[in-house]
Structures are given as structure tokens and as C-alpha cells.
Design a protein around this motif. Structure first.
Motif, PDB file in Angstrom:
ATOM      1  N   THR A   7       0.837  -1.195   0.000  1.00 53.55           N
ATOM      2  CA  THR A   7       0.000   0.000   0.000  1.00 53.55           C
ATOM      3  C   THR A   7       0.870   1.242   0.000  1.00 53.55           C
ATOM      4  N   GLY A   8       0.299   2.344  -0.444  1.00 53.94           N
ATOM      5  CA  GLY A   8       1.028   3.604  -0.439  1.00 53.94           C
ATOM      6  C   GLY A   8       0.080   4.774  -0.543  1.00 53.94           C
ATOM      7  N   GLN A   9       0.619   5.947  -0.264  1.00 54.10           N
ATOM      8  CA  GLN A   9      -0.162   7.172  -0.392  1.00 54.10           C
ATOM      9  C   GLN A   9       0.784   8.343  -0.577  1.00 54.10           C
ATOM     10  N   CYS A  10       0.226   9.448  -1.027  1.00 56.00           N
ATOM     11  CA  CYS A  10       1.014  10.662  -1.168  1.00 56.00           C
ATOM     12  C   CYS A  10       1.197  11.312   0.203  1.00 56.00           C
ATOM     13  N   LEU A  11       1.962  12.367   0.258  1.00 58.72           N
ATOM     14  CA  LEU A  11       2.267  13.044   1.513  1.00 58.72           C
ATOM     15  C   LEU A  11       1.014  13.587   2.209  1.00 58.72           C
ATOM     16  N   CYS A  12       0.086  14.175   1.439  1.00 57.79           N
ATOM     17  CA  CYS A  12      -1.110  14.760   2.049  1.00 57.79           C
ATOM     18  C   CYS A  12      -2.221  13.730   2.274  1.00 57.79           C
ATOM     19  N   GLY A  13      -2.075  12.521   1.731  1.00 57.26           N
ATOM     20  CA  GLY A  13      -3.057  11.462   1.935  1.00 57.26           C
ATOM     21  C   GLY A  13      -4.227  11.480   0.968  1.00 57.26           C
ATOM     22  N   ALA A  14      -4.236  12.413   0.015  1.00 53.56           N
ATOM     23  CA  ALA A  14      -5.344  12.494  -0.941  1.00 53.56           C
ATOM     24  C   ALA A  14      -5.345  11.313  -1.912  1.00 53.56           C
ATOM     25  N   VAL A  15      -4.164  10.834  -2.281  1.00 48.80           N
ATOM     26  CA  VAL A  15      -4.038   9.723  -3.224  1.00 48.80           C
ATOM     27  C   VAL A  15      -3.566   8.493  -2.466  1.00 48.80           C
ATOM     28  N   LYS A  16      -4.343   7.425  -2.574  1.00 50.19           N
ATOM     29  CA  LYS A  16      -3.983   6.165  -1.919  1.00 50.19           C
ATOM     30  C   LYS A  16      -4.125   5.038  -2.936  1.00 50.19           C
ATOM     31  N   PHE A  17      -3.220   4.078  -2.849  1.00 43.90           N
ATOM     32  CA  PHE A  17      -3.262   2.968  -3.791  1.00 43.90           C
ATOM     33  C   PHE A  17      -2.807   1.685  -3.115  1.00 43.90           C
ATOM     34  N   ARG A  18      -3.103   0.584  -3.793  1.00 44.07           N
ATOM     35  CA  ARG A  18      -2.716  -0.741  -3.332  1.00 44.07           C
ATOM     36  C   ARG A  18      -2.163  -1.479  -4.547  1.00 44.07           C
ATOM     37  N   ILE A  19      -1.126  -2.260  -4.337  1.00 43.04           N
ATOM     38  CA  ILE A  19      -0.555  -3.068  -5.406  1.00 43.04           C
ATOM     39  C   ILE A  19      -0.610  -4.519  -4.971  1.00 43.04           C
ATOM     40  N   SER A  20      -1.259  -5.343  -5.783  1.00 42.87           N
ATOM     41  CA  SER A  20      -1.304  -6.767  -5.475  1.00 42.87           C
ATOM     42  C   SER A  20      -0.472  -7.503  -6.515  1.00 42.87           C
ATOM     43  N   GLY A  21       0.229  -8.506  -6.074  1.00 44.09           N
ATOM     44  CA  GLY A  21       1.085  -9.273  -6.968  1.00 44.09           C
ATOM     45  C   GLY A  21       2.538  -9.155  -6.564  1.00 44.09           C
ATOM     46  N   GLU A  22       3.345  -9.951  -7.199  1.00 47.87           N
ATOM     47  CA  GLU A  22       4.761 -10.030  -6.869  1.00 47.87           C
ATOM     48  C   GLU A  22       5.596  -9.106  -7.760  1.00 47.87           C
ATOM     49  N   PHE A  23       6.662  -8.599  -7.162  1.00 49.76           N
ATOM     50  CA  PHE A  23       7.660  -7.856  -7.928  1.00 49.76           C
ATOM     51  C   PHE A  23       8.783  -8.828  -8.266  1.00 49.76           C
ATOM     52  N   GLU A  24       9.244  -8.772  -9.515  1.00 53.83           N
ATOM     53  CA  GLU A  24      10.259  -9.726  -9.956  1.00 53.83           C
ATOM     54  C   GLU A  24      11.675  -9.190  -9.841  1.00 53.83           C
ATOM     55  N   SER A  25      11.827  -7.862  -9.918  1.00 56.74           N
ATOM     56  CA  SER A  25      13.191  -7.336  -9.851  1.00 56.74           C
ATOM     57  C   SER A  25      13.198  -5.909  -9.327  1.00 56.74           C
ATOM     58  N   PHE A  26      14.387  -5.503  -8.933  1.00 56.35           N
ATOM     59  CA  PHE A  26      14.638  -4.185  -8.372  1.00 56.35           C
ATOM     60  C   PHE A  26      15.841  -3.611  -9.113  1.00 56.35           C
ATOM     61  N   PHE A  27      15.788  -2.316  -9.428  1.00 56.45           N
ATOM     62  CA  PHE A  27      16.867  -1.714 -10.196  1.00 56.45           C
ATOM     63  C   PHE A  27      17.081  -0.275  -9.768  1.00 56.45           C
ATOM     64  N   LEU A  28      18.327   0.103  -9.539  1.00 57.10           N
ATOM     65  CA  LEU A  28      18.682   1.497  -9.297  1.00 57.10           C
ATOM     66  C   LEU A  28      19.126   2.099 -10.619  1.00 57.10           C
ATOM     67  N   CYS A  29      18.390   3.109 -11.092  1.00 61.08           N
ATOM     68  CA  CYS A  29      18.729   3.750 -12.366  1.00 61.08           C
ATOM     69  C   CYS A  29      19.524   5.027 -12.082  1.00 61.08           C
ATOM     70  N   HIS A  30      20.658   5.161 -12.745  1.00 61.05           N
ATOM     71  CA  HIS A  30      21.540   6.315 -12.561  1.00 61.05           C
ATOM     72  C   HIS A  30      21.542   7.228 -13.788  1.00 61.05           C
ATOM     73  N   CYS A  31      20.577   7.080 -14.698  1.00 62.66           N
ATOM     74  CA  CYS A  31      20.564   7.938 -15.885  1.00 62.66           C
ATOM     75  C   CYS A  31      20.289   9.385 -15.468  1.00 62.66           C
ATOM     76  N   SER A  32      20.645  10.319 -16.332  1.00 60.39           N
ATOM     77  CA  SER A  32      20.507  11.737 -15.982  1.00 60.39           C
ATOM     78  C   SER A  32      19.055  12.119 -15.714  1.00 60.39           C
ATOM     79  N   ARG A  33      18.112  11.526 -16.424  1.00 59.37           N
ATOM     80  CA  ARG A  33      16.693  11.854 -16.211  1.00 59.37           C
ATOM     81  C   ARG A  33      16.218  11.386 -14.834  1.00 59.37           C
TER      82      ARG A  33
END
Length: 103
Positions: A7-33
Motif C-alpha cells: 500500500t502507499g499514499q502521497c504526503l497529504c493522503g489524498a491519493v492512496k493505492f494498493r498493489i497486489s502481486g509479486e515484484f520480480e526485480s529491483f533496479f537502481l537507475c543512474h541515468c541523468s533523467r
């Protein structure tokens, strides 16, 4: 064993969401964008081919910036500016492909 949805939400709590399912990988992106988006040396991203994103509240408050000529995008709460869920969502398959981890 059933895994609880993420689960997650924004700082003010107006937007809340839930994610169901598995994550397969994690990646740290260092591109300029991604460094510019995060104000850091990298941005952290989770990838999934099966996870589903469920909006609990505030979906209409989400604004997305898309960099012209690229696939780069950043989503944030219109009220507080909190970036919690930049993601690529496959609307045809209703699956989450990646989500940026909050900073």
C-alpha cells in the motif's frame, strides 16, 4: 501463504493505492533523467509483469509529466506534489510493469 498487498499514499493522503502481486526485480537507475527526477544519485524501481494497481482514492488528483520524444514520465499528487508512483501501466493487460519506489 498469501502476501499482503503493498500500500502507499502521497504526503497529504489524498491519493492512496494498493498493489497486489509479486515484484520480480529491483533496479537502481543512474541515468541523468532519473537523477533529475529524484534529486539524488539514482532512482529506485521495482518491476513486475503480473502486479495490479488498485486506486483506493484520489486517482483524479494524479498528474503525469511525459518527456516528449521519450518513454520517461513522472507522476505526482496535484495537491502536495508528492511523487510516489511513477509507473508504466499496461492498460490493455491491466498489469503494472514498473513502479518507482518512493524517495
Amino acid at each position: 501463504m498469501d502476501k499482503k498487498p503493498t500500500t502507499g499514499q502521497c504526503l497529504c493522503g489524498a491519493v492512496k493505492f494498493r498493489i497486489s502481486g509479486e515484484f520480480e526485480s529491483f533496479f537502481l537507475c543512474h541515468c541523468s533523467r532519473c537523477r533529475k527526477d529524484s534529486g539524488s544519485a539514482h532512482s529506485a524501481n521495482l518491476f513486475s509483469s503480473t502486479a495490479k494497481l488498485i486506486w483506493v482514492s484520489g486517482e483524479a488528483k494524479i498528474k503525469t509529466f511525459r518527456l516528449p520524444g521519450s518513454r520517461h514520465m513522472k507522476s505526482f499528487c496535484y495537491d502536495c506534489g508528492s511523487e510516489r508512483w511513477s509507473c508504466f501501466f499496461d492498460h490493455l493487460a491491466a498489469h503494472l510493469r514498473w513502479i518507482r519506489v518512493s524517495h
